[in-house]
Design a protein around this motif. Structure first.
Motif, mmCIF file in Angstrom:
data_model
loop_
_atom_site.group_PDB
_atom_site.id
_atom_site.type_symbol
_atom_site.label_atom_id
_atom_site.label_comp_id
_atom_site.label_asym_id
_atom_site.label_seq_id
_atom_site.Cartn_x
_atom_site.Cartn_y
_atom_site.Cartn_z
ATOM 1 N N UNK A 108 42.725 31.557 43.000
ATOM 2 C CA UNK A 108 43.637 31.464 41.855
ATOM 3 C C UNK A 108 42.949 32.141 40.683
ATOM 4 N N UNK A 109 43.560 33.204 40.182
ATOM 5 C CA UNK A 109 42.937 33.980 39.103
ATOM 6 C C UNK A 109 43.845 34.006 37.880
ATOM 7 N N UNK A 110 43.276 34.359 36.747
ATOM 8 C CA UNK A 110 44.082 34.340 35.518
ATOM 9 C C UNK A 110 45.090 35.468 35.439
ATOM 10 N N UNK A 111 44.825 36.565 36.130
ATOM 11 C CA UNK A 111 45.804 37.649 36.191
ATOM 12 C C UNK A 111 45.916 38.102 37.640
ATOM 13 N N UNK A 112 47.070 38.665 38.031
ATOM 14 C CA UNK A 112 47.224 39.146 39.409
ATOM 15 C C UNK A 112 46.183 40.222 39.761
ATOM 16 N N UNK A 113 45.820 41.034 38.769
ATOM 17 C CA UNK A 113 44.878 42.139 39.036
ATOM 18 C C UNK A 113 43.495 41.622 39.422
ATOM 19 N N UNK A 114 43.163 40.426 38.915
ATOM 20 C CA UNK A 114 41.831 39.877 39.188
ATOM 21 C C UNK A 114 41.627 39.556 40.676
ATOM 22 N N UNK A 115 42.734 39.329 41.422
ATOM 23 C CA UNK A 115 42.594 38.981 42.839
ATOM 24 C C UNK A 115 41.751 40.041 43.556
#
Lengths: 147, 158
Positions: A108-115
């Motif tokens: 679970x990341x703060x932005x989708x890009x962080x995945x």
């Protein structure tokens, strides 16, 4: 755990009132006092029967990223790699499963890009490939446990 | 839904849990310096918009006796995904049912469901019955029981 505890668990998985005295409203339904309800919830949290009491957020609608990931780790490396993976704060939970792909965790990341960047960091730290399997379509979600 | 600065502070403030006091929303309000009424309105609005799926409890299913936790994965032809996903998702023991991407050649499965039970043999029986009842014999599937749980917590937001 008595029948009132069970009723509390079954009922409060379905929601909690948003009003001035929500515990009183629920306590009335269970036929107990407000302080009794609060005390029972405290005890269930203390005994770790509950993991949380509060909001369940919708990760994507909060603007966050969420994915299910798997890895295939040799048995003698497993404990070491699980520690490496769990040291990432974005890893929400992690289970061993009986398959060639034997480690399954939720990111679970703060932005989708962080995945993608966290996946890369995990691959670099561990030296093993990560299989990324984000949700594409939801047919059913009702995660609720009757006791 | 566009989240305001106040929404973000609320999200962060309550993510660890609601205060176990008679007026929990008033307590949150005093922590962030707004009125109880505003807290109630913003949380209700976020729930209505689905940013908050629900308030309430999240159980640790293992501690409640649900120790047989199976992820059942299916390799479903694209043209049957909708039908099979809905059939499996409607079963009472199934707690989640999602489509996810295949990762060929190692991972051919594109439909995932979770079944939580108290005993492994019961979970296996349930799956067998479901396959028969729903005509899923020709859809390859695999049952992955969970072993050790290494971590369980909700996601964290700033």
């Amino acid at each position: 755990m008595d029948s009132i505890d069970r009723a509390i668990i079954n009922q409060l998985q379905g929601g909690f009132p948003i009003c001035e005295h929500p515990y009183q409203v629920m306590a009335d339904q269970f036929g107990i006092t407000e302080s009794d309800l609060i005390q029972r919830l405290e005890q269930m949290l203390e005994k770790k029967q509950l993991s949380r009491f509060g909001p369940m957020y919708h990760a994507e609608r909060l603007g966050g990223g969420l994915s299910l990931c798997a890895m295939s780790i040799p048995d003698d490396e497993f404990d070491h790699v699980v520690d490496q993976v769990n040291s990432f704060p974005e890893v929400a939970h992690n289970y061993a499963r009986d398959h060639e792909l034997n480690m399954w965790f939720v990111l679970a990341t703060e932005t989708p890009e962080r995945i993608d960047s966290v996946l890369e960091e995990i691959e670099q730290a561990t030296g093993y490939q990560v299989y990324n399997m984000p949700k594409q379509h939801e047919f059913y979600v009702g995660l609720k446990f009757e006791v | 839904m566009v989240l305001t600065e106040i929404d973000n502070r609320l999200i962060s403030e309550i993510q660890g849990g609601l205060p176990l006091v008679s007026h929990p929303y008033a307590e949150i309000a005093s922590r962030i310096g707004i009125s109880e009424q505003e807290v109630i309105e913003r949380i209700a609005a976020m729930q209505e918009q689905g940013v908050i799926k629900r308030m309430g409890i999240v159980v640790r299913h293992h501690e409640l006796g649900y120790t047989a936790n199976a992820m059942v994965v299916w390799n479903v032809p694209e043209e049957r995904l909708e039908e099979v996903g809905n059939k499996i998702g409607s079963k009472s023991c199934v707690t989640l049912c999602y489509q996810r991407p295949r990762r060929l050649p190692d991972w051919p499965y594109n439909l995932f469901c979770m079944i939580h039970g108290q005993k492994r043999d019961k979970v296996l029986n349930f799956i067998e019955t479901m396959v028969k009842d729903e005509g899923l014999e020709d859809i390859p599937h695999k049952v992955l029981f969970s072993g050790k749980r290494f971590k369980q917590r909700g996601a964290r937001y700033q």
